[in-house]
Design a protein around this motif. Structure first.
Motif, PDB file in Angstrom:
ATOM      1  N   ALA A 404       0.821  -1.210   0.000  1.00  0.00           N
ATOM      2  CA  ALA A 404       0.000   0.000   0.000  1.00  0.00           C
ATOM      3  C   ALA A 404       0.855   1.260   0.000  1.00  0.00           C
ATOM      4  CB  ALA A 404      -0.937   0.003   1.199  1.00  0.00           C
ATOM      5  N   THR A 405       0.466   2.243  -0.827  1.00  0.00           N
ATOM      6  CA  THR A 405       1.149   3.537  -0.902  1.00  0.00           C
ATOM      7  C   THR A 405       0.106   4.646  -0.781  1.00  0.00           C
ATOM      8  OG1 THR A 405       0.933   3.742  -3.297  1.00  0.00           O
ATOM      9  CG2 THR A 405       2.839   2.494  -2.468  1.00  0.00           C
ATOM     10  N   ASN A 406       0.562   5.887  -0.970  1.00  0.00           N
ATOM     11  CA  ASN A 406      -0.369   7.013  -0.910  1.00  0.00           C
ATOM     12  C   ASN A 406      -1.249   7.109  -2.167  1.00  0.00           C
ATOM     13  OD1 ASN A 406       1.628   7.773  -2.667  1.00  0.00           O
ATOM     14  ND2 ASN A 406       1.844   9.854  -1.860  1.00  0.00           N
ATOM     15  N   ARG A 407      -1.016   6.238  -3.133  1.00  0.00           N
ATOM     16  CA  ARG A 407      -1.880   6.161  -4.329  1.00  0.00           C
ATOM     17  C   ARG A 407      -2.677   4.860  -4.351  1.00  0.00           C
ATOM     18  NH1 ARG A 407      -1.544   9.426  -8.604  1.00  0.00           N
ATOM     19  NH2 ARG A 407      -2.036   7.721 -10.051  1.00  0.00           N
ATOM     20  N   SER A 408      -2.927   4.316  -3.143  1.00  0.00           N
ATOM     21  CA  SER A 408      -3.709   3.079  -3.020  1.00  0.00           C
ATOM     22  C   SER A 408      -5.010   3.372  -2.297  1.00  0.00           C
ATOM     23  CB  SER A 408      -2.924   2.014  -2.259  1.00  0.00           C
ATOM     24  OG  SER A 408      -1.711   1.711  -2.906  1.00  0.00           O
ATOM     25  N   LEU A 409      -6.000   2.519  -2.562  1.00  0.00           N
ATOM     26  CA  LEU A 409      -7.258   2.544  -1.817  1.00  0.00           C
ATOM     27  C   LEU A 409      -7.363   1.214  -1.075  1.00  0.00           C
ATOM     28  CD1 LEU A 409     -10.079   3.742  -1.144  1.00  0.00           C
ATOM     29  CD2 LEU A 409     -10.938   2.594  -3.191  1.00  0.00           C
ATOM     30  N   VAL A 410      -7.503   1.279   0.264  1.00  0.00           N
ATOM     31  CA  VAL A 410      -7.540   0.072   1.093  1.00  0.00           C
ATOM     32  C   VAL A 410      -8.903   0.000   1.784  1.00  0.00           C
ATOM     33  CG1 VAL A 410      -6.492  -1.169   3.009  1.00  0.00           C
ATOM     34  CG2 VAL A 410      -5.047   0.141   1.436  1.00  0.00           C
TER      35      VAL A 410
END
Length: 793
Positions: A404-410
């Motif tokens: 997960a990164t800052n461009r992911s949706l979890v």
């Protein structure tokens, strides 16, 4: 995107629906392989194509791409100089025919419209009508070539028919002649492609010829008589020549197709792409989808979103926003309250939008482009791997934290569940805090009060809950952001009948701090409901105030306008009065001077002049005092009323003609255009229409003409019992009179019977120049026994 998220969020089910809407096999393949993109330009281009296709569907209806055949293999053979079979050529013709139909569909009538993203595709289609018409002319089916496909083939088939006739003639004479007694049956049959007759085995010497076959019992021999051996040989030779001629036709058609190989390949590529795009548009139409607005900032704002796999008649729309003021949303509330649906809606909308599909939400809903979507939803227990629910969830969570990164949706469903509540809550807070520190957009559902406190005390984290009605024990499925959810366990248990003393015992066992927190949540919930009601009331008052303000402004505008008009009229009248007074004064002075200087002018002359001026003033005063008399309704004399008289129905403000005379209560039927209604004498007044005669032939003010004889024309002509000639003669005169009388429509009664009279009437009406339209009567108008005729205006 990872395959697990696609399955978990049910993106694969959306793709199944999409695939069903494609018409061609290649279009279906493109649908099955559709995956979300993380390139903003690609996403916006795909969304634009879907929107433009949907717009065309709403304007011109849907279009089928079922005629798009996969001709890539055939085109490859043409490229290397090969010849195609009849079936392959028919597939190319079908493709070109579909190309022509799709190109015609792509031509929109409004030439002033802006060019859309599909125009270049439609313009790039080349129907090649000459090619597919030639293929259809030469090839009737995959097993049949037309006789006139080539002159050589036509000549050969003519020879085959002639030779066949000769064979059948000779065999018929044999079967029906002296050899009949030697035959098992009087029939002609085929064996190994040659004509034979069934001969009894004991008479084989009586029928000289070649034996080709025998029956299973051996009692029948199939012999080709010597008399037709030569003819059969000729047939075989002709059949070989026919096959060569067919191959020549196919080769010629293949050469024509090879010359257009590139255009055919372009048509196939464009059609399959259009099939794919229009399938996306049809999917959007099925759930009233809209094009979302995309950004790369992680902002999500879904307005009235509906999960596309739920029944759109019963699903409750939800509003969800995330990523702008907060990037972590913690959703709480009871089970079956819609928490999981909210998670899946956000995740599925993101995947659908990034795949170029519309979402079922209001216009201007906003989605963000994510490089990856992770979802940990549902029961992950795995017996095969000896993993508990907690272990399985945690295994997946670990893999999410790695990527997960800052461009992911979890998306987490019941994070930390399946273990000790204290430890589970602590783990959940730690995991969410880690993702929050990375700037990852995250949504998580939970029952833990500790996570509610975490959301309340941490900047950039927000609480949300799915509303639940304790009174009805049912969820409302509304998602409320900014309000932590209350468990309602005690209230629900009480409603379901759990004894009060047990509930009190349970309440005493929770800590005072937890109880205070739940009470705080309860107070917040009550405050929220009160504020919502007050906001609704304020909104209603504001709407009423705005309406009253608008009415007052309009009224003031009317008053100001009337005031200005009245003042202008008063000034104009005052000016007129002053001018006339000055003229009177000037004239009086002039006369006075004239009479004063003139000798011998009598006092009576001056008095007469004074009287004349007074009469003029009295006349002016009389005109000022005149009032417009009230309009008096014209009375209707029932005895003078006739069918066909023109009247005005006051309640409807419509003109019509009398259809029936009034009954004892004064009720009668009036025909007003196509409307026939029963009214009372009190509701009608006669209309005085000028009657044109030789002495007063001129137009009325409205431009309408009415002949004297037309005053008696009724709205119905009865032709029952008349012959066709009599009926047509009477119909001709009646239509002329009715048209002159300006009747909008009339009824022709011809009955059902044999239909001859109706056919004659319709044949005449079809040629009549004053008739605009006619049709058989509907239910209540006389059905098929009556024809309704409408005149041209």
């Amino acid at each position: 995107m990872n395959e697990k998220a696609l399955r978990t969020l049910e993106y694969t089910k959306i793709i199944e629906r999409l695939t069903e809407l494609a018409g061609s096999s290649i279009g279906k393949e493109l649908c099955r392989n559709l995956k979300p993109s993380s390139n903003l330009a690609e996403i916006e281009a795909a969304q634009k194509q879907t929107s433009d296709a949907l717009s065309r569907i709403y304007q011109r209806g849907s279009i089928s791409f079922s005629g798009v055949q996969d001709v890539r293999g055939s085109l490859k053979r043409l490229e290397i100089g090969g010849s195609l079979s009849a079936l392959e050529l028919l597939r190319i013709a079908k493709l070109l025919e579909t190309t022509s139909r799709v190109k015609s569909f792509g031509r929109l009538e409004n030439s002033d419209r802006e060019k859309d993203s599909l125009d270049d595709m439609f313009d790039g289609l080349q129907p090649l009508a000459n090619l597919y018409n030639e293929i259809y002319r030469c090839i009737l089916s995959e097993d049949e070539i037309a006789d006139d496909a080539s002159p050589a083939l036509a000549k050969i088939r003519r020879s085959i028919r002639q030779t066949n006739d000769r064979v059948h003639t000779q065999l018929a004479s044999l079967v029906n002649g002296s050899s009949r007694t030697y035959l098992q049956d009087a029939v002609i049959t085929m064996r190994n492609g040659r004509y034979c007759v069934p001969v009894k085995s004991e008479y084989k010497g009586q029928v000289p010829g070649m034996i080709h076959d025998q029956s299973s019992t051996g009692s029948t021999l199939f012999i080709e008589p010597m008399a037709i051996v030569k003819l059969n040989n000729e047939l075989r030779e002709l059949e070989l020549q026919e096959q060569k001629a067919i191959e020549a036709v196919l080769a010629e058609l293949s050469n024509m197709a090879a010359a257009e190989n590139e255009n055919i390949a372009d048509n196939f590529r464009i059609l399959t792409q259009l099939d794919f795009i229009f399938a996306r548009a049809m999917l959007s139409k099925s759930y009233n989808g809209t094009e979302p607005i995309f950004n790369e900032k992680g902002h999500i704002n879904i307005k009235k979103g509906r999960h596309p796999l739920l029944d759109k008649k019963s699903v409750v729309p939800i509003d969800i926003w995330l990523g702008k003021d907060f990037r972590l949303l913690v959703i709480t509330g009871p089970n079956t309250g819609g928490k999981t649906v909210s998670l899946k809606t956000v995740g599925l909308f993101t995947l659908m939008g990034q795949a170029g599909l519309h979402i079922p939400a209001f216009d201007h809903s906003e989605l963000s482009v994510f490089d990856e979507v992770f979802a940990d939803i549902g029961d992950e227990q795995s017996i095969e791997q000896s993993l508990s629910t907690f272990s399985s969830h945690m295994t997946h969570t670990v893999s999410i934290l790695k990527e997960a990164t800052n461009r992911s949706l979890v998306l987490f469903d019941e994070l930390g569940a399946g273990t000790d509540p204290t430890e589970g809550a602590a783990l959940a807070i730690a995991i969410l805090n880690e993702l929050h520190s990375r700037g990852t957009c995250t949504m998580a559902t939970t029952h833990y009060s500790e996570l509610k406190v975490f959301a309340l005390t941490t900047p950039g984290v927000e609480n949300g809950c799915c509303e639940f009605s304790v009174e009805t024990l049912r969820p409302t499925y509304r998602l409320l952001i900014g309000v932590p959810g209350k468990s309602n366990a005690f209230a629900i248990s009480g409603k379901l009948g759990l004894p009060e003393h047990i509930i009190e015992d349970a309440r005493s066992r929770i800590s005072e701090q937890d109880e205070s927190f739940e009470d705080l949540l309860s107070d917040l919930e009550h405050s929220r409901i009160t504020i919502e009601k007050e906001q609704e009331e304020l909104a209603r008052y504001k709407a009423e105030a705005a309406s009253l303000k608008a009415q007052l402004e309009k009224k003031q505008e009317r008053l100001d306008s009337a005031k200005e008009r009245i003042l202008a009229e008063a000034n104009e009248k005052a000016h007129t009065i002053l001018r006339e007074a000055k003229e009177y004064a000037d004239e009086t002075i002039k006369n006075f001077n004239k009479y004063g200087k003139a000798a011998g002018v009598s006092i009576s002359d001056m008095e007469r002049e004074r009287t004349r001026l007074r009469e003029k003033m009295n006349a002016a005063e009389k005109n000022m005092a005149k009032k417009t008399p009230a309009k008096v309704k014209k009375a209707v004399d029932p005895k003078a009323l006739r069918v066909g008289d023109s009247v005005k129905v006051l309640s409807l403000n419509l003109k019509g003609t009398v259809s029936t005379l009034p009954d004892a209560k004064g009720n009668l039927f009036v025909q007003m255009g196509i409307l026939r209604s029963q009214v009372n004498l009190r509701d009608i007044e006669p209309i005085d229409e000028p009657v044109i005669t030789a002495s007063n032939f001129n137009r009325t003010g409205s431009g309408k003409i009415k002949m004297a004889k037309s005053s008696s024309v009724g709205i119905e002509l009865n032709l029952l019992g008349k012959t066709s000639d009599e009926a047509i003669s009477e119909l001709d005169k009646y239509l002329d009179d009715a048209y002159i009388a300006h009747l909008p429509s009339v009824r022709i009664v011809h009955g059902k019977g044999t239909g001859a009279l109706r056919k004659a009437v319709h044949n005449y009406l079809r040629r009549c120049k004053i008739v605009d339209e006619y049709h058989l009567g509907e239910f209540g108008e006389g059905d098929a026994g009556v024809t309704i005729v409408t005149f041209k205006k």
